[in-house]
Design a protein around this motif. Structure first.
Motif, PDB file in Angstrom:
ATOM      1  N   GLY A   2       0.695  -1.178  -0.190  1.00 18.21           N
ATOM      2  CA  GLY A   2      -0.011  -0.033   0.003  1.00 18.21           C
ATOM      3  C   GLY A   2       0.971   1.402   0.070  1.00 18.21           C
ATOM      4  N   LYS A   3       0.077   2.498  -0.217  1.00 18.74           N
ATOM      5  CA  LYS A   3       0.847   3.595  -0.274  1.00 18.74           C
ATOM      6  C   LYS A   3       1.596   3.736   0.907  1.00 18.74           C
ATOM      7  CE  LYS A   3      -2.106   5.799  -3.626  1.00 18.74           C
ATOM      8  NZ  LYS A   3      -3.216   6.851  -3.926  1.00 18.74           N
ATOM      9  N   ILE A  67      16.554  -2.403   1.607  1.00 13.11           N
ATOM     10  CA  ILE A  67      15.754  -2.760   2.747  1.00 13.11           C
ATOM     11  C   ILE A  67      15.125  -4.161   2.688  1.00 13.11           C
ATOM     12  CG2 ILE A  67      13.672  -1.658   3.911  1.00 13.11           C
ATOM     13  CD1 ILE A  67      16.075  -0.013   4.150  1.00 13.11           C
ATOM     14  N   ARG A  68      14.892  -4.756   3.938  1.00 15.74           N
ATOM     15  CA  ARG A  68      14.299  -5.962   3.940  1.00 15.74           C
ATOM     16  C   ARG A  68      13.109  -5.742   4.805  1.00 15.74           C
ATOM     17  NH1 ARG A  68      16.597 -10.407   2.076  1.00 15.74           N
ATOM     18  NH2 ARG A  68      18.996 -10.066   0.994  1.00 15.74           N
ATOM     19  N   ASP A  69      11.961  -6.272   4.937  1.00 19.72           N
ATOM     20  CA  ASP A  69      10.899  -6.076   5.541  1.00 19.72           C
ATOM     21  C   ASP A  69      10.832  -7.083   6.817  1.00 19.72           C
ATOM     22  OD1 ASP A  69       8.329  -4.348   5.693  1.00 19.72           O
ATOM     23  OD2 ASP A  69       7.714  -6.347   6.215  1.00 19.72           O
ATOM     24  N   ALA A  70      10.319  -6.491   7.842  1.00 22.55           N
ATOM     25  CA  ALA A  70      10.407  -7.276   9.285  1.00 22.55           C
ATOM     26  C   ALA A  70       9.172  -8.239   9.039  1.00 22.55           C
ATOM     27  CB  ALA A  70       9.970  -6.330  10.388  1.00 22.55           C
ATOM     28  N   ILE A  75       3.972  -7.563   4.034  1.00 18.94           N
ATOM     29  CA  ILE A  75       4.949  -8.305   3.485  1.00 18.94           C
ATOM     30  C   ILE A  75       5.580  -9.571   4.111  1.00 18.94           C
ATOM     31  CG2 ILE A  75       7.138  -7.967   2.245  1.00 18.94           C
ATOM     32  CD1 ILE A  75       4.940  -6.243   0.896  1.00 18.94           C
ATOM     33  N   ALA A  76       5.984 -10.683   3.511  1.00 13.69           N
ATOM     34  CA  ALA A  76       6.641 -11.514   4.297  1.00 13.69           C
ATOM     35  C   ALA A  76       7.985 -11.388   4.583  1.00 13.69           C
ATOM     36  CB  ALA A  76       6.959 -12.835   3.287  1.00 13.69           C
TER      37      ALA A  76
END
Length: 103
Positions: A2-3, A67-70, A75-76
């Motif tokens: 999402g935005k 950047i890697r999402d938590a 996001i996974a």
């Protein structure tokens, strides 16, 4: 994403790139700070393209912040979401991102 999620991930990349620039290239950081702190959001077609841009940027000696999402929301966990490149002169950054479209 999402935005709001995109905005948060881009913010993480900007902060990460800033922190790296403080250590690795404080002179370019000062120039960037004194010339408006330009930031541009671009989009890619794939994760592979993000990785290739990262590799190309590093070959040119550019600062990158991947950047890697938590994984707490949309996001996974550990998914690569955003790549920050710079700060650096526009003509150098354009060598690795100039083909991309605005987000």
């Amino acid at each position: 994403m999402g935005k709001g999620k995109i905005a948060a991930q881009c913010s993480h990349a900007a902060v990460g790139a800033f922190e790296k620039a403080q250590k690795k290239d404080p002179e370019s950081l000062k120039i960037w700070q004194s010339t408006g702190q330009a930031k541009i959001a671009l989009k890619t077609d794939s994760l592979e393209e993000i990785k290739q841009i990262n590799d190309n940027a590093k070959k040119l000696g550019l600062i990158t912040s991947m950047i890697r999402d938590a994984g707490r929301t949309q996001i996974a966990a550990n998914s690569i979401t955003v790549l920050g490149v710079g700060p650096a002169p526009k003509d150098i950054i354009d060598k690795v991102t100039g083909h991309l479209k605005l987000l």
